[in-house]
Scaffold this motif. Structure first.
Motif, mmCIF file in Angstrom:
data_model
loop_
_atom_site.group_PDB
_atom_site.id
_atom_site.type_symbol
_atom_site.label_atom_id
_atom_site.label_comp_id
_atom_site.label_asym_id
_atom_site.label_seq_id
_atom_site.Cartn_x
_atom_site.Cartn_y
_atom_site.Cartn_z
ATOM 1 N N UNK A 6 0.829 -1.209 0.000
ATOM 2 C CA UNK A 6 0.000 0.000 0.000
ATOM 3 C C UNK A 6 0.863 1.258 0.000
ATOM 4 N N UNK A 7 1.941 1.235 0.772
ATOM 5 C CA UNK A 7 2.849 2.378 0.801
ATOM 6 C C UNK A 7 3.498 2.582 -0.565
ATOM 7 N N UNK A 8 3.927 1.482 -1.183
ATOM 8 C CA UNK A 8 4.537 1.583 -2.514
ATOM 9 C C UNK A 8 3.534 2.119 -3.524
ATOM 10 N N UNK A 9 2.273 1.661 -3.425
ATOM 11 C CA UNK A 9 1.233 2.148 -4.334
ATOM 12 C C UNK A 9 1.020 3.643 -4.164
ATOM 13 N N UNK A 10 1.073 4.110 -2.915
ATOM 14 C CA UNK A 10 0.880 5.544 -2.668
ATOM 15 C C UNK A 10 2.021 6.370 -3.241
ATOM 16 N N UNK A 11 3.160 5.723 -3.501
ATOM 17 C CA UNK A 11 4.314 6.398 -4.094
ATOM 18 C C UNK A 11 4.353 6.232 -5.615
ATOM 19 N N UNK A 12 3.296 5.605 -6.179
ATOM 20 C CA UNK A 12 3.194 5.482 -7.628
ATOM 21 C C UNK A 12 3.634 4.155 -8.206
ATOM 22 N N UNK A 13 4.018 3.188 -7.374
ATOM 23 C CA UNK A 13 4.430 1.877 -7.868
ATOM 24 C C UNK A 13 3.216 0.964 -8.008
ATOM 25 N N UNK A 14 3.319 -0.010 -8.894
ATOM 26 C CA UNK A 14 2.228 -0.939 -9.145
ATOM 27 C C UNK A 14 2.435 -2.224 -8.324
ATOM 28 N N UNK A 15 1.600 -2.436 -7.301
ATOM 29 C CA UNK A 15 1.774 -3.609 -6.442
ATOM 30 C C UNK A 15 1.693 -4.940 -7.187
ATOM 31 N N UNK A 16 0.847 -5.028 -8.190
ATOM 32 C CA UNK A 16 0.720 -6.272 -8.954
ATOM 33 C C UNK A 16 2.050 -6.619 -9.627
ATOM 34 N N UNK A 17 2.675 -5.638 -10.219
ATOM 35 C CA UNK A 17 3.970 -5.849 -10.864
ATOM 36 C C UNK A 17 5.042 -6.161 -9.828
ATOM 37 N N UNK A 18 4.980 -5.481 -8.697
ATOM 38 C CA UNK A 18 5.937 -5.754 -7.630
ATOM 39 C C UNK A 18 5.817 -7.204 -7.146
ATOM 40 N N UNK A 19 4.577 -7.704 -7.026
ATOM 41 C CA UNK A 19 4.368 -9.092 -6.604
ATOM 42 C C UNK A 19 4.974 -10.061 -7.624
ATOM 43 N N UNK A 20 4.831 -9.723 -8.900
ATOM 44 C CA UNK A 20 5.435 -10.566 -9.944
ATOM 45 C C UNK A 20 6.950 -10.595 -9.792
ATOM 46 N N UNK A 21 7.548 -9.455 -9.531
ATOM 47 C CA UNK A 21 9.008 -9.385 -9.362
ATOM 48 C C UNK A 21 9.436 -10.206 -8.151
ATOM 49 N N UNK A 22 8.708 -10.084 -7.049
ATOM 50 C CA UNK A 22 9.035 -10.871 -5.851
ATOM 51 C C UNK A 22 8.959 -12.361 -6.174
ATOM 52 N N UNK A 23 7.901 -12.761 -6.879
ATOM 53 C CA UNK A 23 7.738 -14.168 -7.265
ATOM 54 C C UNK A 23 8.892 -14.627 -8.160
ATOM 55 N N UNK A 24 9.292 -13.797 -9.117
ATOM 56 C CA UNK A 24 10.397 -14.146 -10.014
ATOM 57 C C UNK A 24 11.718 -14.254 -9.256
ATOM 58 N N UNK A 25 11.939 -13.358 -8.307
ATOM 59 C CA UNK A 25 13.193 -13.380 -7.555
ATOM 60 C C UNK A 25 13.325 -14.616 -6.670
ATOM 61 N N UNK A 26 12.196 -15.216 -6.297
ATOM 62 C CA UNK A 26 12.223 -16.434 -5.488
ATOM 63 C C UNK A 26 12.634 -17.654 -6.308
ATOM 64 N N UNK A 27 12.453 -17.558 -7.618
ATOM 65 C CA UNK A 27 12.711 -18.702 -8.497
ATOM 66 C C UNK A 27 14.201 -18.848 -8.791
ATOM 67 N N UNK A 28 14.606 -20.083 -9.038
ATOM 68 C CA UNK A 28 15.964 -20.333 -9.534
ATOM 69 C C UNK A 28 16.065 -19.739 -10.928
#
Length: 80
Positions: free
Chosen positions: A37-59
């Motif tokens: 929510x804080x990131x969204x208030x700063x103009x970032x897209x949480x959905x895209x951020x979640x995708x990045x987090x998911x990708x970073x967890x992968x080998x």
């Protein structure tokens, strides 16, 4: 103390540990939501951020394979 009492006490301790961990998990989930929510208030897209987090967890090889498959599907549907 009988074996039944010992087993019951041990089971109760396991259940209590799980309950404490579930409470912590709920608190952490709330903290994560607050960060998005804080990131969204700063103009970032949480959905895209979640995708990045998911990708970073992968080998790396699993990530490369998933991205290649996505590109293949996009090309097949004319989205590339």
């Amino acid at each position: 103390m009988s074996d039944d009492n010992i087993a019951a006490d041990q089971l109760r301790l396991f259940i209590e540990r799980v309950e404490r961990l579930e409470e912590e998990k709920t608190g952490i989930a709330g903290d994560i939501k607050d960060v998005y929510l804080e990131a969204k208030s700063q103009g970032y897209d949480p959905k895209t951020m979640r995708q990045i987090v998911r990708l970073r967890k992968m080998e790396k090889n699993a990530r490369d394979e998933a991205e290649a498959l996505l590109e293949t599907y996009k090309a097949a549907l004319g989205l590339s």
